[in-house]
Structures are given as structure tokens and as C-alpha cells.
Design a protein around this motif. Structure first.
Motif, short mmCIF file in Angstrom:
data_model
loop_
_atom_site.label_atom_id
_atom_site.label_comp_id
_atom_site.label_asym_id
_atom_site.label_seq_id
_atom_site.Cartn_x
_atom_site.Cartn_y
_atom_site.Cartn_z
N ARG A 273 0.87 -1.34 -0.05
CA ARG A 273 0.00 -0.04 -0.15
C ARG A 273 0.95 1.40 0.16
NH1 ARG A 273 -2.88 -4.08 2.35
NH2 ARG A 273 -5.29 -3.68 1.86
N GLN A 274 0.37 2.42 -0.56
CA GLN A 274 0.92 3.67 -0.72
C GLN A 274 2.28 3.58 -1.38
OE1 GLN A 274 -1.03 6.13 -0.25
NE2 GLN A 274 -2.76 4.85 0.54
N VAL A 275 2.64 3.13 -2.69
CA VAL A 275 3.65 2.92 -3.15
C VAL A 275 4.10 4.20 -4.05
CG1 VAL A 275 5.25 1.47 -4.50
CG2 VAL A 275 3.46 0.50 -3.09
N ILE A 276 5.32 4.72 -3.79
CA ILE A 276 5.83 5.77 -4.60
C ILE A 276 6.61 5.30 -5.99
CG2 ILE A 276 7.02 7.89 -4.57
CD1 ILE A 276 4.71 8.25 -2.71
N ILE A 277 5.98 5.60 -6.93
CA ILE A 277 6.63 5.25 -8.27
C ILE A 277 6.82 6.27 -8.93
CG2 ILE A 277 6.59 3.59 -10.35
CD1 ILE A 277 4.54 1.84 -8.75
N HIS A 278 8.03 6.77 -9.16
CA HIS A 278 8.65 8.02 -10.07
C HIS A 278 7.64 9.17 -9.66
CE1 HIS A 278 10.48 4.43 -11.96
NE2 HIS A 278 9.63 4.28 -12.51
N GLY A 279 7.44 9.39 -8.68
CA GLY A 279 6.88 10.79 -7.90
C GLY A 279 5.30 10.61 -7.71
N ALA A 280 4.79 9.47 -8.29
CA ALA A 280 3.51 9.46 -8.30
C ALA A 280 3.17 8.31 -7.04
CB ALA A 280 2.75 8.96 -9.32
N CYS A 281 2.08 8.50 -6.22
CA CYS A 281 1.65 7.69 -5.23
C CYS A 281 0.50 6.66 -5.66
CB CYS A 281 1.42 8.61 -3.86
SG CYS A 281 0.90 7.44 -2.40
N PHE A 282 0.59 5.27 -5.45
CA PHE A 282 -0.46 4.56 -5.94
C PHE A 282 -0.98 3.74 -4.44
CE2 PHE A 282 2.14 5.05 -9.66
CZ PHE A 282 1.16 5.14 -10.57
N PRO A 283 -2.24 3.80 -4.60
CA PRO A 283 -2.67 3.54 -3.06
C PRO A 283 -2.49 2.03 -2.94
CG PRO A 283 -4.77 4.11 -4.40
CD PRO A 283 -3.22 4.52 -5.03
N LEU A 284 -2.64 1.07 -3.98
CA LEU A 284 -2.51 -0.40 -4.00
C LEU A 284 -1.63 -0.94 -5.07
CD1 LEU A 284 -3.93 -2.28 -1.80
CD2 LEU A 284 -5.51 -2.64 -3.57
N CYS A 285 -0.77 -1.80 -4.92
CA CYS A 285 0.01 -2.42 -6.01
C CYS A 285 0.22 -3.86 -5.25
CB CYS A 285 1.63 -1.61 -5.70
SG CYS A 285 1.62 -0.05 -6.58
N VAL A 286 0.64 -4.60 -6.45
CA VAL A 286 1.11 -5.91 -6.27
C VAL A 286 2.61 -5.86 -6.16
CG1 VAL A 286 0.89 -6.43 -8.93
CG2 VAL A 286 1.07 -8.33 -7.15
N LYS A 287 3.11 -6.52 -5.43
CA LYS A 287 4.73 -6.71 -5.29
C LYS A 287 4.99 -8.02 -5.59
CE LYS A 287 6.34 -6.70 -0.89
NZ LYS A 287 7.13 -6.46 0.39
N ILE A 288 5.99 -8.20 -6.49
CA ILE A 288 6.29 -9.68 -6.78
C ILE A 288 7.82 -9.47 -6.52
CG2 ILE A 288 6.86 -11.06 -8.45
CD1 ILE A 288 4.53 -9.55 -10.18
N GLN A 289 8.20 -10.44 -5.68
CA GLN A 289 9.76 -10.57 -5.39
C GLN A 289 10.32 -11.85 -6.07
OE1 GLN A 289 9.22 -9.81 -1.06
NE2 GLN A 289 10.73 -8.17 -1.28
N ILE A 290 11.47 -11.61 -6.55
CA ILE A 290 12.18 -12.77 -7.04
C ILE A 290 13.53 -12.74 -6.29
CG2 ILE A 290 13.33 -13.91 -9.15
CD1 ILE A 290 11.29 -12.15 -10.88
N ILE A 291 13.60 -13.83 -5.42
CA ILE A 291 14.81 -13.93 -4.46
C ILE A 291 15.41 -15.05 -4.67
CG2 ILE A 291 15.22 -14.20 -1.94
CD1 ILE A 291 12.36 -13.01 -1.49
N ASP A 292 16.95 -14.96 -4.75
CA ASP A 292 17.87 -15.87 -4.89
C ASP A 292 19.02 -16.05 -3.76
OD1 ASP A 292 20.39 -14.82 -5.85
OD2 ASP A 292 19.13 -14.18 -7.50
N ASN A 293 19.55 -17.05 -3.73
CA ASN A 293 20.71 -17.29 -2.66
C ASN A 293 22.22 -17.13 -3.33
OD1 ASN A 293 20.21 -19.76 -4.00
ND2 ASN A 293 20.59 -20.85 -2.30
N GLY A 294 22.13 -16.53 -4.42
CA GLY A 294 23.40 -16.53 -5.10
C GLY A 294 24.43 -15.52 -4.58
#
Length: 359
Positions: A273-294
Motif C-alpha cells: 500500500r501507498q507505493v511511490i513510483i517515479h513521483g506518483a503515489c499509488f494506493p495499492l500495488c502488487v509486489k512481486i519478489q524474485i529472491i535467490d541465494n546467489g
């Protein structure tokens, strides 16, 4: 620690994490903000060593002892913490000598780096990347135009040559011109219009996971941790698939180059929630995380990672991440990267719009 209720309430309402340590750096007290930083309750922190939950940090613990023995005030800015659970953060830290019941104690204050600073850094990097992309596009067009003429001239010359042996040379010119044209097209990035539609983001990610798992060239484990409550997202499924696939394959290539690591890649989805993207605030976003142990991203590449032709892999082209950022940009989203030895996290943010029942 004997504290009045008023004092404890005051400390618990601070946004600064406050801990009190004894002369062995054992936690005697931690306010709510400190519990949030360490992601441990007060009961799990008290009696434990301050650095028990820290895998590594840039703190100078000798200064801690000097502060304890001689009363020196120790402060450090933008300290990097890596916790034993893989998390990391940056903070400003100050250490002060205090007395409690005739015993020396250390008062440790931890102030996380302000979100505004992260936003400013993000905007600065975004502007630099956009400038670099425009420069590359200009150069690519300047290269591509004469390549067409060279290829055409080679084809005309081949028709005039009397022997097939001489035509082999013109064929080399044509093949190399085509190779350079293909490289330039990749530098310019996708030029197709997005085809947006309401999609389940997990269906896209499952296709990516399946494609990677079917690749017989590696034995890296792919795990998923999805939030099923995420609603449909307005996106181009093919662009989204390509963007995430580039990042996952990038992790696969890095892990494959380090056979000593038992490779694992984890794909996680959450609501943010409340994500700032390039100066604009979006109330709701999907967050996708790609995590590796490299092994992590080399420090010298972190600020230029999304520039075209920048790579640390032996056989990498340096275009995959640049293309991914362009594709995510089509969705008004952004990509963030956090990397430490043993853990690299690519985080994609895509705004979630309200689904209009009329369309």
C-alpha cells in the motif's frame, strides 16, 4: 530495567529504535520500534546479545566498548545491517554511555534511512537510466541506418561476382550486418503496443516457473509463496511474462556459474500500500519478489544494473534487465533491487487499478 510507565510509553511511541545494552552488549530493554527493526518481541530480545540476530554490519563494535569504558559518544550514518533471516536495511546509529543503578549501560538509537531519501535516489537513478536509454536509442538508429545500405550493397555485389568463392565474402558481410541489426533491435527494446487485459498475475508467474523448471541445464529449486487475495491486474500478460522471465533466468545463470551453491529461487507475491513510483503515489500495488541465494550483485554494478550491455555474467548480453525495466515501465511500475552476498531480491511493483464493471 526499572522504568516508569510514562517513560516506557514515551519510548514506545518513538519512531527511533531504542535499545539498552549492558557491558556484554546484552539487550536489557527494547522499545516497540526496536522490536520492529529486529522483528522480535521484547521477550525474545531481552537477554540476547545485540548482534545475535545480525549476520553482518558495518558497525565498529570496538567503538561500542570505548563508549562503555570511556564515555565516548559513537555515531555512524548509513550503517548497513544484514540480519540472520536474510533481511537487510540501512540506518543511522548513535551510541551513548548511561548509568543505571551504578552500572554502566549503552543507549543505542537506530534511525532507519528515511523513505524520502530512498525516493530521491530512485528518481535520480530513473532519470539517469532514461538519459542512458535515449542515448543508446540515438546511437542504435545511427548504426542501423547505414547497416541496411551495407547489406543491400553486398547483395548487389554478390550478383555481379563471377564465382561462388568470391560470393562467400559478400555472404559474410550480409550475415554480420544481420547480426548487428539484431543486436541494435534488442538495444532499442520492445516496440510493440501493449495489449492490456485483466489477468491473474499468478497465472503469469506459474508460466514463468514452469518454463524455468523444464530447463534441463540446471537443477535449481523454484519455490513459490503467493498471496491468493491479490485481485486481477490490468496488464499485458506476455510483456509481464517476459519481464519476470528475464529476471528469473538472470538468477539461474548466476547460480549456475557458482556450482558450490545449492541454488534456490523463490517467487513471492504480496499486496503493498501507498507505493511511490517515479513521483506518483499509488494506493495499492502488487509486489512481486524474485529472491535467490546467489553471491550477490557486485558493488560496482549496482548503480548501473539496468543500463544496456551491463552484466557480470560470463555469457550475458546485459540486455535482459534493461528490457525488463522497459516492460514494467509500460505498466507504470518499477523494479527495485536489494543485494547482499547470499541473497538478492528483485522487487516488481505494479499498480492495481479498480476493475470497472462496465468494461
Amino acid at each position: 530495567m526499572s522504568e516508569s510507565v510514562t517513560t516506557e510509553n514515551l519510548l514506545d511511541n518513538l519512531s527511533t529504535a531504542v535499545l539498552v545494552l549492558d557491558n556484554q552488549l546484552i539487550v536489557q530493554y527494547a522499545n516497540h520500534a526496536a522490536q520492529d527493526v529486529f522483528e522480535r518481541s521484547l521477550n525474545l530480545l531481552i537477554g540476547c546479545s545485540f548482534n545475535q540476530f545480525i549476520a553482518s554490519s558495518s558497525l565498529d563494535f570496538e567503538r561500542f566498548q570505548n563508549s562503555m569504558e570511556f564515555g565516548d559518544v559513537y555515531s555512524d550514518s548509513e550503517v548497513t545491517f544484514k540480519f540472520t533471516d536474510g533481511r537487510h536495511t540501512q540506518a543511522d546509529v548513535s551510541v551513548t554511555n548511561i548509568w543505571e543503578n551504578q552500572d554502566k549501560r549503552l543507549l543505542v538509537e537506530i534511525r532507519l534511512v528515511e523513505q524520502q531519501k530512498k525516493i530521491s535516489q530512485e528518481n535520480r537513478q530513473w532519470a539517469q537510466q532514461q538519459a542512458a536509454r535515449e542515448l543508446v536509442r540515438g546511437l542504435a538508429h545511427e548504426i542501423k541506418n547505414p547497416l541496411g545500405g551495407i547489406r543491400g550493397a553486398a547483395q548487389l555485389l554478390a550478383k555481379q561476382l563471377p564465382s561462388d568463392e568470391l560470393k562467400e565474402f559478400t555472404q559474410v558481410i550480409i550475415e554480420q550486418s544481420d547480426r548487428l541489426t539484431n543486436l541494435v533491435d534488442r538495444l532499442l527494446g520492445p516496440n510493440l503496443r501493449p495489449n492490456f487485459d485483466w489477468q491473474n498475475v499468478h497465472q503469469v508467474l506459474e508460466k514463468v516457473s514452469t518454463l524455468v523448471q523444464l530447463d534441463p541445464s540446471h537443477n535449481i529449486v523454484i519455490t513459490r509463496d503467493y498471496d491468493p487475495s491479490i485481485p486481477d491486474v490490468y496488464l499485458d500478460q506476455y510483456m509481464m511474462q517476459q519481464a519476470t522471465l528475464n529476471i528469473v533466468r538472470n538468477s539461474v545463470q548466476v547460480l549456475s556459474e557458482h556450482q558450490e551453491i545449492v541454488g534456490e529461487i523463490k517467487i513471492v507475491t504480496r499486496i503493498e500500500r501507498q507505493v511511490i513510483i517515479h513521483g506518483a503515489c499509488f494506493p495499492l500495488c502488487v509486489k512481486i519478489q524474485i529472491i535467490d541465494n546467489g553471491p550477490g550483485i557486485p558493488t560496482e554494478l549496482k548503480n548501473t544494473l539496468f543500463y544496456p550491455m551491463v552484466t557480470s555474467k560470463k555469457e550475458g548480453s546485459g540486455l535482459g534487465l534493461s528490457i525488463s525495466q522497459t516492460l514494467i515501465g509500460h505498466h507504470r511500475g518499477k523494479i527495485e533491487v536489494d543485494s547482499w552476498p547470499g541473497r538478492t531480491v528483485f522487487t516488481l511493483y505494479i499498480p492495481i487499478d479498480k476493475k470497472d464493471p462496465q468494461t
